[in-house]
Design an enzyme around this catalytic site. Structure first.
Site, short mmCIF file in Angstrom:
data_model
loop_
_atom_site.label_atom_id
_atom_site.label_comp_id
_atom_site.label_asym_id
_atom_site.label_seq_id
_atom_site.Cartn_x
_atom_site.Cartn_y
_atom_site.Cartn_z
N GLY A 1 10.91 1.53 -16.06
CA GLY A 1 11.43 2.76 -16.64
C GLY A 1 12.82 2.65 -17.25
CG HIS B 1 26.16 15.79 -11.85
ND1 HIS B 1 25.68 14.87 -10.95
CD2 HIS B 1 25.52 15.52 -13.02
CE1 HIS B 1 24.78 14.10 -11.55
NE2 HIS B 1 24.67 14.48 -12.79
CD1 TRP C 1 46.24 14.62 -21.75
CD2 TRP C 1 44.21 14.24 -22.57
NE1 TRP C 1 45.97 13.28 -21.57
CE2 TRP C 1 44.72 13.02 -22.07
CE3 TRP C 1 42.94 14.24 -23.14
CZ2 TRP C 1 44.01 11.83 -22.11
CZ3 TRP C 1 42.23 13.05 -23.20
CH2 TRP C 1 42.75 11.87 -22.68
#
Length: 514
Positions: free
Chosen positions: A39, A261, A507
């Site tokens: 895979g 996450h 930033w």
């Protein structure tokens, strides 16, 4: 060994020393079995990661790699598929040949005992195989986890070495299916044998959160509801799902990113100081955070789905529903912003804003703490809120947005930053890939950066009611244009719960002389 490899060894060599410090482990053979070896995950991540660790001398000396899948393949076939992802140089040719000489491949079914008996015979035939430690990596769809782990337990366990099973997300679809999977795994393996991998826990800046928080006195007194106005955790991707929408449509952005996450990062941001850096001490504190969170309210959620941008730069960018692998009329969200609260003494009333999406205006993952306004303002509202930003990817950085006097004869405040950008501070250091750290952790038996069963249960408890409501009501998500910042309603929600948009500083990645 190249300078980059030396840098990588310096960064994570301590883990190898921990492994080799165990005399029972260092002299044994180790066998790494990759289920799903044919895979995409195997060829793009698992095999390249094993190669990098092998090349840099970070694995036990006698380590062998066995691929297993239903496809009729050979080791040369696997090598050909993996080479584009393995970062090979001319100087690596001999080492690469040695790496693949330690590889083998077995073709077999995932639900057939005979195939697993054949695998076991092969494992026993490898040098030291009868007493080897075994690592089983399930680079597979979760639909086959139960039959594969059942067969591993019945036919392929090492009785003279240790056994560890690495499970890829998604760990179920909701609380019930996750509990069923957890019960199944716990009936076959002990918790310290199960490594539920979330690759974001291997990211440099995610792992740096604990040191930043608990290794610096300056942050402790202000890391709470008295000084923090809100926390924003962001995950943005530039690309859509074209070509893999069929897979994504079955899960959606909340299951794909937010419930794992972002929630894992939230725990590291919000948890109290653990008793030690022991794996269970750290995970105990993460679980305490999750237990103090109520299920997400649909009133605090904005869902979106991207539409095409035929005027996009270069070629036309197609909408989610234009993907032929996506079912017609799908209501699966590709964008979500959700606000959650932690009902404890440290964080009561502070909104934690989770936002993630595909086909947005930039690629970025970051944690942003926005602090409260300075009380007793003497500058007539010209000061902006301080913000501490931890940029996870790309271009790892920590920067603090702050006010200072404008240079010159002026006496007025101006927004600026204290900037710790990794590429500036660590010019010659190449950071290891997240999978490198985590796979090496599995060899070492370190579970700090892996998800424990009670963490998983609490995470699904928080999101399952919302997921069921979305799927039952089939409400169409808000549309946003491919390449935009997402639905404007998401920013309205953020303002409503207290995030202040303001200031001029943004930033910018520094430029470095070569």
């Amino acid at each position: 060994m190249s300078s980059e490899a030396l840098n990588r060894c310096e960064i994570i060599g301590q883990l190898r020393r921990e492994l080799y410090g165990d005399p029972l482990s260092s002299h044994k053979a180790h066998i790494f079995i990759i289920f799903g070896a044919s895979g995409d995950l195997a060829k793009k991540k698992i095999y390249p990661t094993l190669w990098w660790l092998y090349r840099d001398g970070l694995l036990p000396n006698e380590t062998y790699f066995v691929g297993y899948a239903r496809s009729n393949l050979t080791v040369p076939d696997i090598k050909t598929a993996c080479l584009p992802h393995m970062k090979i140089t001319d100087a690596d040719s001999d080492c690469l040949a040695a790496f693949f000489s330690k590889n083998s491949y077995i073709c077999g079914s995932y639900d057939d005992a005979t195939s697993f008996n054949k695998l076991q015979v092969h494992l026993l035939s490898l040098p030291g195989g009868a007493e080897a430690n075994r690592l089983f990596y399930l680079a597979l769809p979760p639909t086959v986890y139960q039959c594969v782990t059942t067969n591993i337990s019945a036919h392929c366990i090492s009785h003279k070495g240790w056994n560890r099973v690495i499970v890829e997300k998604p760990f179920g679809r909701d609380l019930q299916s996750s509990q069923e999977l957890s019960c199944h795994l716990s009936s076959l393996f002990k918790e310290d044998q199960i490594f539920r991998i979330d690759h974001y826990l291997g990211k440099e800046m995610v792992q740096n959160l604990m040191v930043l928080r608990f290794g610096n006195r300056i942050f402790g007194p202000i890391w709470n509801r008295n000084s923090v106005s809100c926390v924003v955790l962001t995950f943005k991707e530039l690309f859509g799902t074209h070509g893999r929408g069929g897979y994504f449509d079955d899960f959606g952005i909340i299951r794909d990113v937010m419930q794992n996450h972002l929630l894992q990062i939230l725990c590291l941001v919000a948890m109290d100081t653990p008793a030690s850096t022991n794996s269970d001490d750290v995970r105990d504190e993460k679980v305490k955070v999750l237990k103090r969170m109520a299920p997400v309210s649909s009133a605090d959620v904005v869902l979106g789905q991207y539409v095409g941008d035929v005027k996009g730069e270069g070629q036309a960018r197609f909408g989610y529903l234009d993907d032929p692998t996506v079912p017609a009329g799908s209501c699966t969200p590709t964008f979500a912003t959700a606000v959650v609260y932690i009902q404890n003494e440290r964080w009561d009333g502070v909104p934690f804003i989770l936002r993630c999406g595909k086909a947005l205006n930039e690629r970025k993952a970051e944690v942003r703490l926005q602090f409260t306004d300075v009380p007793g303002d003497i500058f007539g509202g010209r000061c902006q809120r301080n913000e501490l930003v931890m940029r996870v990817q790309p271009d790892e950085a920590i920067y603090l947005k702050m006010m200072t006097k404008r240079p010159g004869v002026y006496f007025s405040p101006e927004e600026t930053e204290l900037d710790f950008t990794y590429k500036s501070r660590y010019k010659n250091v190449e950071l290891p890939d997240a999978y490198e750290r985590l796979i090496l952790d599995v060899f070492c038996g370190n579970q700090m950066h892996f998800v424990r069963s009670d963490e998983l249960r609490e995470a699904w408890r928080i999101f399952t009611p919302l997921l069921h409501k979305i799927e039952q009501e089939k409400t169409a998500p808000l549309s946003y244009t491919y390449g935009s910042r997402g639905p404007i309603e998401a920013y309205d929600l953020m303002r409503r719960v207290g995030f202040h948009y303001g200031g001029t500083y943004k930033w910018v990645q520094p430029h470095y002389a070569t």
